[in-house]
Design an enzyme around this catalytic site. Sequence first.
Site, PDB file in Angstrom:
ATOM      1  N   HIS A 129      38.756   9.098 -12.528  1.00  0.00           N
ATOM      2  CA  HIS A 129      38.590  10.165 -13.512  1.00  0.00           C
ATOM      3  C   HIS A 129      37.852   9.696 -14.774  1.00  0.00           C
ATOM      4  O   HIS A 129      37.792  10.430 -15.761  1.00  0.00           O
ATOM      5  CB  HIS A 129      39.948  10.758 -13.902  1.00  0.00           C
TER       6      HIS A 129
ATOM      7  N   SER B  32      45.748  10.940 -13.858  1.00  0.00           N
ATOM      8  CA  SER B  32      45.290  12.283 -13.494  1.00  0.00           C
ATOM      9  C   SER B  32      46.276  13.389 -13.851  1.00  0.00           C
ATOM     10  O   SER B  32      45.906  14.558 -13.820  1.00  0.00           O
ATOM     11  CB  SER B  32      44.958  12.332 -12.009  1.00  0.00           C
TER      12      SER B  32
ATOM     13  N   LYS C   4      34.911  13.195  -7.753  1.00  0.00           N
ATOM     14  CA  LYS C   4      35.317  13.792  -9.024  1.00  0.00           C
ATOM     15  C   LYS C   4      34.037  14.214  -9.771  1.00  0.00           C
ATOM     16  O   LYS C   4      33.339  15.081  -9.293  1.00  0.00           O
ATOM     17  CB  LYS C   4      36.185  12.807  -9.806  1.00  0.00           C
TER      18      LYS C   4
HETATM   19  C1  LIG Z   1      41.139  11.215  -6.598  1.00  0.00           C
HETATM   20  C2  LIG Z   1      41.579   9.844  -6.819  1.00  0.00           C
HETATM   21  C3  LIG Z   1      41.448   8.862  -5.830  1.00  0.00           C
HETATM   22  C4  LIG Z   1      40.957   9.185  -4.449  1.00  0.00           C
HETATM   23  O1  LIG Z   1      39.605   9.439  -4.435  1.00  0.00           O
HETATM   24  P1  LIG Z   1      38.958  10.205  -3.187  1.00  0.00           P
HETATM   25  O2  LIG Z   1      37.564   9.704  -3.158  1.00  0.00           O
HETATM   26  O3  LIG Z   1      39.051  11.670  -3.465  1.00  0.00           O
HETATM   27  O4  LIG Z   1      39.729   9.786  -1.984  1.00  0.00           O
HETATM   28  C5  LIG Z   1      41.830   7.572  -6.133  1.00  0.00           C
HETATM   29  N1  LIG Z   1      42.327   7.258  -7.345  1.00  0.00           N
HETATM   30  C6  LIG Z   1      42.480   8.178  -8.306  1.00  0.00           C
HETATM   31  C7  LIG Z   1      43.022   7.763  -9.631  1.00  0.00           C
HETATM   32  C8  LIG Z   1      42.119   9.500  -8.080  1.00  0.00           C
HETATM   33  O5  LIG Z   1      42.285  10.406  -9.034  1.00  0.00           O
END
Ligand SMILES: *Cc1c(COP(=O)(O)O)cnc(C)c1O
Length: 393
Positions: free
Chosen positions: A210, A182, A241
């Site tokens: 992502h 990310s 996301k």
């Molecule tokens: C955003 C994210 C998470 C967490 O997801 P949420 O549903 O927002 O808690 C986990 N792993 C990665 C790689 C992320 O970017």
Amino acid sequence: MDLNAFFKSQVDDLKANQLNWSPKTLGSMSANRATFDNKEVVALCTNNYLGLSSHKKLIRASMDAAKHFGAGSGSVRAIAGTMQLHRDLEARIAGFKHTDAALYYQSGFTVNSGLLPAILQEGWTVISDELNHGSIIDGVRLSKAEKMIYRHNDVDDLEARLREARAKNPKGILVATDGVFSMDGDIAPLDRIAELASQFDANVYVDDAHGDGVLGENGTGIVSHFGLHGKIDIEMGTFSKAFGTVGGYVCGSSDLCEFALNKSRTWLLTGSHPPATVAASIAALDVIESEPKWVKALWRNRKAFVRGLQGLGFNTGNSQTPIVPAMMPEASVAKEFSRALYDEGVYALPIVFPMVAKDKPRIRCQVNARHSKEDLELALSAFERVGKRLRVI
Ligand SMILES: *Cc1c(COP(=O)(O)O)cnc(C)c1O
């Protein structure tokens, strides 16, 4: 002890190092142009890659579900809070990801922090990419397994760790990686990782947070991107996301999902999602499956924006996805750059140590499918003016 004095001194330390957060307030829907702290800006900092959080079909589905099924589920999933909507969503996730089954959790964070410690028992070894998401790091920390870290996306280093792990003859070896990272927007070499894992009799856990809605055939994720269907043991992802709502999931075999349901404390001991959220999440999959134009627009915009930034002389690092860093010479410049962009009507955040290495400060941009040509032109011209003024380009 004077707890408030303790809290204050901790926060003062962060402030002295400019590491404290003070989030701006979103006063509109999260969209290509949105209002933050009462100012309308081009938003280059949301995870809403396909603009689904403001899609009419999702809003309509939430309203209908709330009307019919109420504002809350009244319980945890395990006791009385599993509605037909939750089951329908799980069937849809499994269909979308081409797996046998799926299980929906409160969030992606609670998948990683609850499922990893359940799998990784004493006598196992987990091998984790050094840049994995904090929720994987916490899940690994909560486990009793032996922990190993490999250099970011470095398959030679992973091979060395696998060899080292295998020599100790553990009960199991799990390789855990983000699919898309990310901070840099680069993609894990999942094809090579899967090959190595099978060579060393290890299993693979991939976090597609992502990648969903972004990579692969019509946004079905990293496994599709590499054509690895059936070769990855455990996939997890999130609706927070590209899917525009909230909630995490794991998918794979039905044995995996039944295990996850029975063993993850973060699934068993927490209230289930309200009907409105679940219905909107189902609608998100409907939209992705029936309106392929959004994934196409996302990549068209991503290409135009990267080309624009590079044309201006910015270094976009290792970006391969709609996450596009503009590298900065210093952390202080990154912060000043972000403030100046906001003044120019563009919102993108500075990312500095400890979120990234000390020598890699950047402005992180996230392009989405709903940015218009004008939005991207406005953003690029702001980058040009600020970049020249702060001598970054
Ligand atoms: C955003 C994210 C998470 C967490 O997801 P949420 O549903 O927002 O808690 C986990 N792993 C990665 C790689 C992320 O970017």
